[in-house]
Write a protein that holds these residues in place. Sequence first.
Motif, PDB file in Angstrom:
ATOM      1  N   SER A 208      46.058  48.800  43.192  1.00 55.09           N
ATOM      2  CA  SER A 208      44.986  47.986  43.787  1.00 55.09           C
ATOM      3  C   SER A 208      44.663  48.477  45.200  1.00 55.09           C
ATOM      4  CB  SER A 208      45.355  46.513  43.779  1.00 55.09           C
ATOM      5  OG  SER A 208      46.573  46.333  44.447  1.00 55.09           O
ATOM      6  N   THR A 284      33.157  43.149  49.729  1.00 54.03           N
ATOM      7  CA  THR A 284      33.745  41.983  49.080  1.00 54.03           C
ATOM      8  C   THR A 284      34.645  42.439  47.932  1.00 54.03           C
ATOM      9  OG1 THR A 284      31.632  40.926  49.541  1.00 54.03           O
ATOM     10  CG2 THR A 284      33.163  39.704  48.152  1.00 54.03           C
ATOM     11  N   LEU A 285      34.142  43.404  47.165  1.00 60.56           N
ATOM     12  CA  LEU A 285      34.938  43.957  46.064  1.00 60.56           C
ATOM     13  C   LEU A 285      36.269  44.512  46.576  1.00 60.56           C
ATOM     14  CD1 LEU A 285      34.862  44.719  43.011  1.00 60.56           C
ATOM     15  CD2 LEU A 285      34.002  46.947  43.719  1.00 60.56           C
ATOM     16  N   THR A 287      37.898  43.742  49.296  1.00 60.35           N
ATOM     17  CA  THR A 287      38.775  42.662  49.745  1.00 60.35           C
ATOM     18  C   THR A 287      39.432  41.967  48.553  1.00 60.35           C
ATOM     19  OG1 THR A 287      37.078  42.321  51.412  1.00 60.35           O
ATOM     20  CG2 THR A 287      38.872  40.746  51.377  1.00 60.35           C
ATOM     21  N   VAL A 288      38.608  41.684  47.521  1.00 59.06           N
ATOM     22  CA  VAL A 288      39.134  41.003  46.340  1.00 59.06           C
ATOM     23  C   VAL A 288      40.219  41.851  45.675  1.00 59.06           C
ATOM     24  CG1 VAL A 288      38.558  40.216  44.014  1.00 59.06           C
ATOM     25  CG2 VAL A 288      37.034  39.680  45.920  1.00 59.06           C
ATOM     26  N   VAL A 289      39.927  43.151  45.488  1.00 64.40           N
ATOM     27  CA  VAL A 289      40.895  44.043  44.844  1.00 64.40           C
ATOM     28  C   VAL A 289      42.183  44.100  45.644  1.00 64.40           C
ATOM     29  CG1 VAL A 289      41.364  46.435  44.217  1.00 64.40           C
ATOM     30  CG2 VAL A 289      39.137  45.448  43.725  1.00 64.40           C
ATOM     31  N   LYS A 291      43.385  41.939  47.792  1.00 61.50           N
ATOM     32  CA  LYS A 291      44.087  40.654  47.774  1.00 61.50           C
ATOM     33  C   LYS A 291      44.853  40.455  46.478  1.00 61.50           C
ATOM     34  CE  LYS A 291      42.312  37.697  51.216  1.00 61.50           C
ATOM     35  NZ  LYS A 291      40.855  37.707  51.418  1.00 61.50           N
ATOM     36  N   ARG A 292      44.195  40.857  45.345  1.00 60.26           N
ATOM     37  CA  ARG A 292      44.840  40.706  44.055  1.00 60.26           C
ATOM     38  C   ARG A 292      46.150  41.487  44.041  1.00 60.26           C
ATOM     39  NH1 ARG A 292      41.388  42.794  39.351  1.00 60.26           N
ATOM     40  NH2 ARG A 292      42.669  44.583  39.858  1.00 60.26           N
TER      41      ARG A 292
END
Lengths: 297, 283
Positions: A208, A284-285, A287-289, A291-292
């Motif tokens: 990730s 945003t993508l 950050t999301v990746v 964080k996951r």
Amino acid sequence: MNDKLKEKAYEKILLVSAFVSVIIIILIGGFIFKEGLPLINKVGLFEFLLGKEWHPTDGVFGIFPMIVGTFAVTFGALILGVPLGVATAIFLAEFAPPRVSRIVRPAVELLAGIPSVVYGLFGMVIVNQILMTIERTYLANILRPEYQRGYSILSASIILAIMILPTVINISEDAIRSVPREFKEASLALGATEWQTIYKVLIPAASSGIIAAVVLGMGRALGETMAVIMVAGNTVAIPDSIFAPVRTLTGNIAIEMGYAAGDHVKALFATGIVLFIIIMALNTLATVVAKRGVGRS
Amino acid sequence: MMSVQTSQKIAKVALWIAGFSTVAVLIVVIGYVLFEGLLHVNWEFLTAKPKKMGSEGGIFPIIVSTVYFTALTLAIATPAGVGAAIYLTEYTREGKITKIIRFGTEALAGIPSIVFGLFGFAFFVILLEPVTHGWSLLSGALTGATMILPTLVRTSEEAIKTVPLSYREGSLALGATKWQTICKVVLPSALPGIITGVILSIGRVIGETAALMLTLGGSLRMPDSIFDPARTMSMHLYLVALEVGTQPAIDKAFATGTVLIITIFIINSTANWVMKRFISRMS
């Protein structure tokens, strides 16, 4: 003023300065939409995004060739830059003896610090020259004459690949280093070789973070302006070969802003809107990746 | 099927090659620019005025403009950046407000410089014209300041976080107020780290071009005040190489590139030196 009031005042001032970034991002979005949106409404969203013709002086505004151009050079840069960047990150995290990383790390830092116009100049004078020689010597019969000038998707991709290296290397290396030691030790204890451990344990565990690195590198390549203008040729046409000259969204704004007037200026702001939305979505993508990944390990 | 040992060996060699290729790329780029440029960098180039759109003469007014522009940008951005960092570390816990602030800083860091340019043009150059006089050092510096803000916030925050809690407790126990503690204890201890962030921002400011094309004006003359248009070395390199484009102009572009690379090298080395001293003092 007594001390308590003073303390409160300082806190308020600091609170305001903390919100400056938020205010600026709202202002940026606000101004670009305010200036550009009326034109998109006038031309029509689909006409603007998918129109193949860009004749700003005649009021014809279609940015599809620039969208294709932007993604072409960006993917070219990722194809060339990501394997080298990730490999260098693995090298730094796993193999490099301290003496070697003491050379590689400042080199990566310096690579990140060099101004984009210097990369542009290098690309314009040397990369394009080499490409032109290759095009004229070996590909002269296959390529159209306007594709034999060096200015192309390929040269822009090469320069952008160099420019995204630091982003890809630094973030991937952090991701690989943050994999818990036990993962690696367990794999080695089971008799796996270092390389098996890297590609079966470390890379999947860090995936990730590595993806986030790639997405951020992509953002960097999409947003780059000056270096691309200097090497890509800036022709407004949908490219059909990696040797075709292209114009990017960023290049379109930078090149034409100097002499634009009226609706033309609005159209360039509208180009900015498209760029703004693409970049915000990518970040945003990322950050999301990222964080996951944190949540899982 | 390759044996496990063979693939281990191949992979190891390939990764070593990757590491060295990265260094080689840097050496080729820097080497080539210095090779083409050093010949044309001399005392006259550094101290004379440009002639014929920059294709002859030197870059003295441009060096001065670059220094003015950098100083002005930092003067605007540093207080806001450090203030934000103090607020984030000393006055709040992680929560809704910090989330919003962090989102803003991160989003700002990702926005392409040409979009900052569009914003700067619409806001500082056009709307605030009575204040900034249109294309000027001030408009450029305000735009530049918005661009380096995220770096400044992040590096200052890191620096302030490394100050041990016991320092603050000691100060508060002696009866100092929170603000006194911040000013007299926290900030001085974090100063080298903050300075490192500022130095790194200088690098970003000097390398910036796209946003300045729309806000700084691009004049070759020596600016008299912050309301005059100007151009930085990076802008000069681009304008000379692309808009003049003759061979002597390309030589001047390489010479300017050489000055830029040397400046960036000095900036990075200084930042590393300050950081190293900071780390050895804190631990």
